[in-house]
Design a protein around this motif. Structure first.
Motif, PDB file in Angstrom:
ATOM      1  N   MET A   1     -10.421  -7.239 -11.464  1.00 56.88           N
ATOM      2  CA  MET A   1      -9.215  -6.997 -10.685  1.00 56.88           C
ATOM      3  C   MET A   1      -8.723  -5.564 -10.882  1.00 56.88           C
ATOM      4  O   MET A   1      -8.348  -4.905  -9.929  1.00 56.88           O
ATOM      5  CB  MET A   1      -8.147  -8.017 -11.102  1.00 56.88           C
ATOM      6  N   ALA A   2      -8.740  -5.106 -12.137  1.00 65.14           N
ATOM      7  CA  ALA A   2      -8.249  -3.754 -12.415  1.00 65.14           C
ATOM      8  C   ALA A   2      -9.164  -2.700 -11.796  1.00 65.14           C
ATOM      9  O   ALA A   2      -8.697  -1.676 -11.307  1.00 65.14           O
ATOM     10  CB  ALA A   2      -8.113  -3.528 -13.914  1.00 65.14           C
ATOM     11  N   TYR A   3     -10.488  -2.962 -11.814  1.00 62.67           N
ATOM     12  CA  TYR A   3     -11.415  -2.024 -11.188  1.00 62.67           C
ATOM     13  C   TYR A   3     -11.195  -1.948  -9.685  1.00 62.67           C
ATOM     14  O   TYR A   3     -11.259  -0.876  -9.092  1.00 62.67           O
ATOM     15  CB  TYR A   3     -12.866  -2.426 -11.465  1.00 62.67           C
ATOM     16  N   THR A   4     -10.945  -3.089  -9.079  1.00 58.46           N
ATOM     17  CA  THR A   4     -10.710  -3.128  -7.634  1.00 58.46           C
ATOM     18  C   THR A   4      -9.460  -2.347  -7.277  1.00 58.46           C
ATOM     19  O   THR A   4      -9.463  -1.548  -6.328  1.00 58.46           O
ATOM     20  CB  THR A   4     -10.577  -4.590  -7.155  1.00 58.46           C
ATOM     21  N   LEU A   5      -8.390  -2.552  -8.033  1.00 57.86           N
ATOM     22  CA  LEU A   5      -7.157  -1.810  -7.791  1.00 57.86           C
ATOM     23  C   LEU A   5      -7.385  -0.313  -7.981  1.00 57.86           C
ATOM     24  O   LEU A   5      -6.916   0.497  -7.170  1.00 57.86           O
ATOM     25  CB  LEU A   5      -6.047  -2.299  -8.730  1.00 57.86           C
ATOM     26  N   SER A   6      -8.122   0.056  -9.009  1.00 55.91           N
ATOM     27  CA  SER A   6      -8.404   1.464  -9.264  1.00 55.91           C
ATOM     28  C   SER A   6      -9.210   2.071  -8.125  1.00 55.91           C
ATOM     29  O   SER A   6      -8.931   3.189  -7.682  1.00 55.91           O
ATOM     30  CB  SER A   6      -9.178   1.618 -10.572  1.00 55.91           C
ATOM     31  N   PHE A   7     -10.210   1.343  -7.656  1.00 54.33           N
ATOM     32  CA  PHE A   7     -11.030   1.826  -6.555  1.00 54.33           C
ATOM     33  C   PHE A   7     -10.204   1.974  -5.285  1.00 54.33           C
ATOM     34  O   PHE A   7     -10.341   2.962  -4.561  1.00 54.33           O
ATOM     35  CB  PHE A   7     -12.214   0.884  -6.324  1.00 54.33           C
ATOM     36  N   ILE A   8      -9.334   1.014  -5.014  1.00 54.53           N
ATOM     37  CA  ILE A   8      -8.465   1.090  -3.830  1.00 54.53           C
ATOM     38  C   ILE A   8      -7.528   2.285  -3.939  1.00 54.53           C
ATOM     39  O   ILE A   8      -7.312   3.015  -2.961  1.00 54.53           O
ATOM     40  CB  ILE A   8      -7.690  -0.228  -3.641  1.00 54.53           C
ATOM     41  N   LEU A   9      -6.973   2.513  -5.130  1.00 57.64           N
ATOM     42  CA  LEU A   9      -6.111   3.688  -5.323  1.00 57.64           C
ATOM     43  C   LEU A   9      -6.888   4.987  -5.126  1.00 57.64           C
ATOM     44  O   LEU A   9      -6.377   5.947  -4.550  1.00 57.64           O
ATOM     45  CB  LEU A   9      -5.474   3.658  -6.715  1.00 57.64           C
ATOM     46  N   GLY A  10      -8.131   5.036  -5.601  1.00 60.14           N
ATOM     47  CA  GLY A  10      -8.971   6.215  -5.384  1.00 60.14           C
ATOM     48  C   GLY A  10      -9.232   6.462  -3.915  1.00 60.14           C
ATOM     49  O   GLY A  10      -9.171   7.598  -3.436  1.00 60.14           O
ATOM     50  N   MET A  11      -9.544   5.387  -3.181  1.00 62.31           N
ATOM     51  CA  MET A  11      -9.769   5.514  -1.743  1.00 62.31           C
ATOM     52  C   MET A  11      -8.499   5.957  -1.024  1.00 62.31           C
ATOM     53  O   MET A  11      -8.544   6.783  -0.118  1.00 62.31           O
ATOM     54  CB  MET A  11     -10.261   4.180  -1.167  1.00 62.31           C
ATOM     55  N   LEU A  12      -7.355   5.402  -1.457  1.00 60.70           N
ATOM     56  CA  LEU A  12      -6.083   5.788  -0.863  1.00 60.70           C
ATOM     57  C   LEU A  12      -5.788   7.259  -1.135  1.00 60.70           C
ATOM     58  O   LEU A  12      -5.298   7.981  -0.254  1.00 60.70           O
ATOM     59  CB  LEU A  12      -4.958   4.900  -1.399  1.00 60.70           C
ATOM     60  N   ALA A  13      -6.092   7.727  -2.342  1.00 62.32           N
ATOM     61  CA  ALA A  13      -5.873   9.142  -2.677  1.00 62.32           C
ATOM     62  C   ALA A  13      -6.716  10.042  -1.791  1.00 62.32           C
ATOM     63  O   ALA A  13      -6.248  11.077  -1.308  1.00 62.32           O
ATOM     64  CB  ALA A  13      -6.197   9.384  -4.146  1.00 62.32           C
ATOM     65  N   ILE A  14      -7.953   9.650  -1.548  1.00 63.49           N
ATOM     66  CA  ILE A  14      -8.827  10.446  -0.685  1.00 63.49           C
ATOM     67  C   ILE A  14      -8.308  10.438   0.748  1.00 63.49           C
ATOM     68  O   ILE A  14      -8.275  11.473   1.422  1.00 63.49           O
ATOM     69  CB  ILE A  14     -10.268   9.920  -0.764  1.00 63.49           C
ATOM     70  N   ALA A  15      -7.875   9.281   1.231  1.00 57.48           N
ATOM     71  CA  ALA A  15      -7.365   9.184   2.597  1.00 57.48           C
ATOM     72  C   ALA A  15      -6.098  10.018   2.769  1.00 57.48           C
ATOM     73  O   ALA A  15      -5.956  10.752   3.758  1.00 57.48           O
ATOM     74  CB  ALA A  15      -7.099   7.722   2.955  1.00 57.48           C
ATOM     75  N   VAL A  16      -5.196   9.932   1.817  1.00 56.52           N
ATOM     76  CA  VAL A  16      -3.955  10.706   1.927  1.00 56.52           C
ATOM     77  C   VAL A  16      -4.248  12.199   1.820  1.00 56.52           C
ATOM     78  O   VAL A  16      -3.643  13.012   2.524  1.00 56.52           O
ATOM     79  CB  VAL A  16      -2.926  10.246   0.863  1.00 56.52           C
ATOM     80  N   THR A  17      -5.196  12.585   0.968  1.00 56.78           N
ATOM     81  CA  THR A  17      -5.592  13.991   0.875  1.00 56.78           C
ATOM     82  C   THR A  17      -6.171  14.473   2.197  1.00 56.78           C
ATOM     83  O   THR A  17      -5.860  15.570   2.661  1.00 56.78           O
ATOM     84  CB  THR A  17      -6.629  14.190  -0.243  1.00 56.78           C
ATOM     85  N   TYR A  18      -6.988  13.638   2.811  1.00 58.74           N
ATOM     86  CA  TYR A  18      -7.596  13.992   4.099  1.00 58.74           C
ATOM     87  C   TYR A  18      -6.522  14.177   5.168  1.00 58.74           C
ATOM     88  O   TYR A  18      -6.526  15.167   5.900  1.00 58.74           O
ATOM     89  CB  TYR A  18      -8.597  12.916   4.508  1.00 58.74           C
ATOM     90  N   TYR A  19      -5.590  13.243   5.250  1.00 62.48           N
ATOM     91  CA  TYR A  19      -4.534  13.370   6.257  1.00 62.48           C
ATOM     92  C   TYR A  19      -3.605  14.536   5.951  1.00 62.48           C
ATOM     93  O   TYR A  19      -3.100  15.185   6.865  1.00 62.48           O
ATOM     94  CB  TYR A  19      -3.761  12.062   6.402  1.00 62.48           C
ATOM     95  N   SER A  20      -3.388  14.820   4.694  1.00 60.16           N
ATOM     96  CA  SER A  20      -2.591  15.984   4.322  1.00 60.16           C
ATOM     97  C   SER A  20      -3.280  17.264   4.771  1.00 60.16           C
ATOM     98  O   SER A  20      -2.637  18.185   5.280  1.00 60.16           O
ATOM     99  CB  SER A  20      -2.379  16.010   2.810  1.00 60.16           C
TER     100      SER A  20
END
Length: 175
Positions: A1-20
């Motif tokens: 569960m913690a790995y999944t949350l971490s991976f989702i946060l990493g993907m979200l960070a990349i997506a927000v960086t891209y949109y920024s």
């Protein structure tokens, strides 16, 4: 569960960086940095400090290729050639370029090493883990300092800010 949350946060960070980057908004950039730091912390909690920092720092580097592939375009071949520019070999320009190279390759290397060693000593892990984190953080910090220096119109101010930051972090190494 913690790995999944971490991976989702990493993907979200990349997506927000891209949109920024796409919209050129600094506020989204700061939000992406906050999500990225949260992702690294989440990976560290899930896998331990040594592995978590590595996972958290390597994930964006690997997944950035998704954004690069999305932005890839095929442009038509240009048949016109740009005019050849003459090479300026004046001593003044050569000395300036040599000075920039020395600042980035030697000065920024030393400053980033001091800062990364001081940052890794703050971590509540054993000495070998601190060394591993330092080895991962130092090139990234060196690149950030060099990018800031080369992109800054006031290069002396940039070197001064970097030196002050390194001195403040260096003080913590002595204390």
């Amino acid at each position: 569960m913690a790995y999944t949350l971490s991976f989702i946060l990493g993907m979200l960070a990349i997506a927000v960086t891209y949109y920024s980057w796409q919209r050129s908004t600094p506020s989204l950039g700061w939000a992406a940095l906050a999500v990225f730091i949260t992702s690294v912390i989440s990976f560290s909690i899930a896998a331990g400090w040594e592995y978590g920092v590595v996972y958290g720092l390597l994930l964006p580097g690997v997944l950035v290729w998704v954004a690069i592939a999305r932005e890839q375009t095929i442009r038509p071949l240009k048949l016109t050639q740009a005019p050849v520019r003459t090479i300026s070999t004046s001593g003044y320009k050569m000395a300036g370029h040599l000075a920039h190279a020395l600042v980035v390759l030697v000065g920024q290397l030393l400053l980033s090493t001091v800062i990364s060693v001081a940052l890794s000593r703050f971590l509540p892990i054993e000495q070998t883990g601190q060394l591993a984190v330092c080895i991962i953080i130092q090139p990234l910090l060196w690149a950030m300092l060099a990018y800031h220096y080369l992109g800054s119109p006031a290069k002396r101010k940039a070197v001064m800010y970097h030196s002050v930051a390194a001195a403040l972090f260096g003080i913590t190494l002595v204390l």
